[in-house]
Design an enzyme around this catalytic site. Structure first.
Site, PDB file in Angstrom:
ATOM      1  N   ASP A  12      -5.382  43.014  33.009  1.00  0.00           N
ATOM      2  CA  ASP A  12      -4.162  42.941  33.822  1.00  0.00           C
ATOM      3  C   ASP A  12      -2.980  43.653  33.168  1.00  0.00           C
ATOM      4  O   ASP A  12      -1.928  43.768  33.781  1.00  0.00           O
ATOM      5  CB  ASP A  12      -3.810  41.483  34.191  1.00  0.00           C
ATOM      6  CG  ASP A  12      -3.630  40.581  32.992  1.00  0.00           C
ATOM      7  OD1 ASP A  12      -3.750  41.065  31.849  1.00  0.00           O
ATOM      8  OD2 ASP A  12      -3.390  39.371  33.202  1.00  0.00           O
ATOM      9  N   LYS A  22      -0.765  40.985  37.660  1.00  0.00           N
ATOM     10  CA  LYS A  22      -0.461  42.289  37.098  1.00  0.00           C
ATOM     11  C   LYS A  22      -1.769  43.061  36.995  1.00  0.00           C
ATOM     12  O   LYS A  22      -2.842  42.470  37.008  1.00  0.00           O
ATOM     13  CB  LYS A  22       0.249  42.168  35.758  1.00  0.00           C
ATOM     14  CG  LYS A  22      -0.390  41.248  34.737  1.00  0.00           C
ATOM     15  CD  LYS A  22       0.616  40.961  33.631  1.00  0.00           C
ATOM     16  CE  LYS A  22       0.036  40.109  32.519  1.00  0.00           C
ATOM     17  NZ  LYS A  22      -0.069  38.685  32.866  1.00  0.00           N
ATOM     18  N   ASP A  24      -5.843  45.378  28.430  1.00  0.00           N
ATOM     19  CA  ASP A  24      -6.096  44.206  27.593  1.00  0.00           C
ATOM     20  C   ASP A  24      -7.414  43.517  27.958  1.00  0.00           C
ATOM     21  O   ASP A  24      -8.182  44.013  28.778  1.00  0.00           O
ATOM     22  CB  ASP A  24      -4.921  43.221  27.693  1.00  0.00           C
ATOM     23  CG  ASP A  24      -4.870  42.525  29.038  1.00  0.00           C
ATOM     24  OD1 ASP A  24      -5.316  43.115  30.028  1.00  0.00           O
ATOM     25  OD2 ASP A  24      -4.379  41.373  29.096  1.00  0.00           O
ATOM     26  N   SER A  68      -7.206  36.525  27.849  1.00  0.00           N
ATOM     27  CA  SER A  68      -6.493  37.797  27.871  1.00  0.00           C
ATOM     28  C   SER A  68      -6.535  38.541  26.545  1.00  0.00           C
ATOM     29  O   SER A  68      -7.608  38.910  26.069  1.00  0.00           O
ATOM     30  CB  SER A  68      -5.056  37.549  28.319  1.00  0.00           C
ATOM     31  OG  SER A  68      -4.436  38.763  28.614  1.00  0.00           O
TER      32      SER A  68
HETATM   33  C1  VG1 Z   1       2.523  36.700  27.144  1.00  0.00           C
HETATM   34  C2  VG1 Z   1       3.524  37.719  27.646  1.00  0.00           C
HETATM   35  C3  VG1 Z   1       3.827  37.462  29.113  1.00  0.00           C
HETATM   36  C4  VG1 Z   1       2.522  37.477  29.911  1.00  0.00           C
HETATM   37  C5  VG1 Z   1       1.565  36.466  29.314  1.00  0.00           C
HETATM   38  C6  VG1 Z   1       0.226  36.460  29.995  1.00  0.00           C
HETATM   39  O1  VG1 Z   1       3.077  35.407  27.263  1.00  0.00           O
HETATM   40  O2  VG1 Z   1       4.700  37.685  26.882  1.00  0.00           O
HETATM   41  O3  VG1 Z   1       4.723  38.427  29.582  1.00  0.00           O
HETATM   42  O4  VG1 Z   1       2.761  37.158  31.258  1.00  0.00           O
HETATM   43  O5  VG1 Z   1       1.349  36.765  27.930  1.00  0.00           O
HETATM   44  O6  VG1 Z   1      -0.334  37.715  29.958  1.00  0.00           O
HETATM   45  P1  VG1 Z   1       3.727  34.620  26.024  1.00  0.00           P
HETATM   46  O7  VG1 Z   1       4.059  33.272  26.547  1.00  0.00           O
HETATM   47  O8  VG1 Z   1       2.708  34.628  24.924  1.00  0.00           O
HETATM   48  O9  VG1 Z   1       4.928  35.417  25.628  1.00  0.00           O
HETATM   49  V1  VG1 Z   1      -1.979  37.826  29.936  1.00  0.00           V
HETATM   50  O10 VG1 Z   1      -2.414  39.446  29.915  1.00  0.00           O
HETATM   51  O11 VG1 Z   1      -2.334  36.954  28.618  1.00  0.00           O
HETATM   52  O12 VG1 Z   1      -2.384  37.079  31.362  1.00  0.00           O
HETATM   53 CO    CO Z   2      -4.156  39.802  30.293  1.00  0.00          CO
END
Ligand code: VG1
Ligand code: CO
Length: 543
Positions: free
Chosen positions: A281, A376, A277, A113
């Site tokens: 998503d 998302k 990103d 991501s």
């Molecule tokens: C982060 C965000 C979270 C999101 C996750 C994956 O997680 O805060 O809201 O669902 O990334 O998003 P964390 O544990 O680092 O706070 V993605 O676009 O990396 O699938």
């Molecule tokens: Co992502």
């Protein structure tokens, strides 16, 4: 057919985080590291013999090599077919769309991501179930348990499959179908939104700028905005996916999407700007000189949802992650809808959507989506906003201000302390875990504590319980301070501090959130001793 059973030994660090297993590329390049995890995924599944698996990734470094391994292992483990995006590319929402549309057994998505890519960057892998969504905790727990005891994996000895030409090839008894990465997704978008109205909006002179940050949405955005919606060439900037994202950090926020911020806050700014990103998503929405906080975006989409054809009959309900502001709750209350509060991570929304309890979901971290897929969806949110602008004939800022006037404004900010030392970060959380329940009734300046706890969630559908999902301090006026450690980082720990307050008075709306939240920011440091414990005088990223 030449299937090898290869002896291997477990690694002790393959626990999936918020969104799958994420590690440095160099870790994934260790002998058997990827293979072990993939075999653990397959071993956790029942009854996939002869069925279809969807595979694709965000195009980052190591994507193509990993896909070849997965294809040969899928063939050796008995899948009947793998559908893989052309060039190995599938955005996360497009993968979800394809799993659902073709009723696949599940999918493997290769992405880290927003984490940087390249040989020294990060890589990631996650499994999505047949509903198109991220595997729920009981599945990720089973995968993790598998990685702890694995003794062997199965792989077909075969040449690499070309991923660049559309069509089918055989890999042992399995068919590999290379599919157009964009078409099914773009068609789904056309079915949800009023493309004629958006086309007319653009033709009428509304200028948009979409920044794909050299990540996966480039080809999707070009096809949708420039080909299908008639936006001028160049509307999509940084639109060629690169293995290292051009050295950037594909995180759509005010710090990392600096090119877009410069355009949207510069002279002669376009009317609408957006970024997404690494894996497509998430989204950031900007107006001319105007930033929409993701929590507000969810609330504003919900309030205006019936303007889009796909949602014209209304919403079943709304869900938001716990640290996301309560702006959406206010809309739900007014519309008479149920509103759910879940832990961070999209996997917690799946059951609610499958049971038709909610239509829209969102997270404060620039993630919004709906039941059209089970992830998302960044471009979906962008199109939703354009659809609303076209229907209301108003600017982003006008829509936001009208919303605050009607519902009040939830001032909101997230402060990230990235890559701090793990031990003091864990200690900080431990200290808070003990301290916050004792704060009830305590006065901090003008704020009085109503409750303090560590968020625990019971899934309303399957009753599974998830503990330790974030420390909350709630105040009597509805303001909140939340602390969490990130579950997606690969180096040290990342502390996230979330701040929220409510402003009902129009005269005090639209101000700088850092100023409006200054007292809460000070209280957060007083309570958690962030500066002292992390050794940082300020956050790495403020949004
Ligand atoms: C982060 C965000 C979270 C999101 C996750 C994956 O997680 O805060 O809201 O669902 O990334 O998003 P964390 O544990 O680092 O706070 V993605 O676009 O990396 O699938
Ligand atoms: Co992502």
């Amino acid at each position: 057919m030449n299937i090898h059973t290869v002896a291997t030994q477990p690694f002790d660090d393959q626990k999936p985080g918020t969104s799958g297993l994420r590690k440095k590329v160099t870790v994934f390049q260790k002998r058997n590291y990827l293979e072990n995890f993939v075999q653990a995924i397959f071993d956790s599944l029942d009854g996939f013999e002869g069925s279809t698996l969807v595979v694709g990734g965000d195009g980052r470094f190591y994507n193509r090599q990993a896909i070849q391994v997965i294809l040969k292992m899928a063939a050796a483990n008995g899948f009947g077919k793998v559908m893989v995006g052309q060039g190995g590319i599938l955005s996360t929402p497009a993968a979800s769309c394809i799993i659902r549309k073709y009723k696949a057994f599940g999918g493997i998505i290769l992405s880290a991501s927003h984490n940087p890519g390249g040989p020294d960057g990060d890589f990631g892998i996650k499994y999505n179930t047949g509903n198109g969504g991220p595997a729920p905790e009981k599945v990720t727990d089973a995968i993790f348990n598998g990685t702890k005891t694995i003794e062997a994996y199965k792989i077909l000895e075969a040449n690499d499959v070309s991923l660049d030409d559309l069509g089918e090839t055989q890999l042992g008894d399995m068919t590999v179908q290379v599919v157009d990465a964009v078409a099914d997704y773009a068609e789904l978008m056309e079915s949800l939104f009023d493309f004629d109205a958006i086309r007319a909006l653009i033709k009428g002179g509304t200028r948009i700028c979409m920044d794909s940050l050299h990540a996966v949405t480039g080809p999707y955005a070009k096809d949708i905005f420039e080909n299908r919606l008639g936006a001028p060439a160049g509307t999509v900037q940084n639109g060629v996916p690169l293995e290292d994202f051009g050295g950037g950090h594909p995180d759509p926020n005010l710090v990392y999407a600096h090119d877009l911020v410069k355009v949207m806050f510069g002279e002669n700014a376009p009317d609408f700007g957006a970024a997404s990103d690494g894996d497509g998503d998430r989204n950031m929405i900007l107006g001319k000189n105007f930033f929409v906080t993701p929590s507000d975006s969810l609330a504003m989409l919900a309030a205006n949802a019936t303007l889009a054809p796909g949602y014209k009959s209304g919403l079943a309900g709304i869900a938001r992650s716990m640290p996301t502001s309560a702006a959406a709750d206010r809309v739900a209350a007014k519309l008479g809808l149920d509103c759910y509060e879940t832990p961070t991570g999209w996997k917690f929304f799946g059951n609610l959507m499958d049971a038709d309890k909610v239509t829209l979901c969102g997270e404060e971290s620039f993630g919004t989506g709906s039941n059209h897929v089970r992830e998302k969806d960044g471009l979906w949110a962008v199109l939703f906003w354009l659809n609303i602008m076209a229907a209301r004939k108003e600017s982003v800022e006008d829509i936001a201000r009208a919303h605050w006037k009607e519902y009040g404004q939830n001032y909101y900010s997230r402060h990230d302390y990235e890559e701090v030392a793990s031990e003091p970060a864990n200690q900080l959380m431990e200290n808070l875990r003990e301290l916050v329940p004792t704060l009830k009734g305590k006065q901090f300046g003008s704020y009085t504590v109503e409750y303090g706890d560590d968020f625990s969630y019971t899934d309303p559908i399957d009753s599974s319980v998830s503990n330790k999902q974030g420390i909350r301090i709630g105040f009597t006026d509805g303001s909140r301070i939340i602390f969490r450690l990130s579950g997606t980082g690969t180096a040290g720990a990342t502390l996230r501090l979330y701040l929220e307050s409510f402003e009902g008075d129009v005269a005090n709306q639209g101000k700088d959130p850092q100023e409006s939240l200054a007292e809460l920011i000070r209280i957060a440091d007083e309570v958690a001793k962030i500066k002292e414990m992390t050794g940082r005088s300020e956050p790495t990223v403020i949004t």
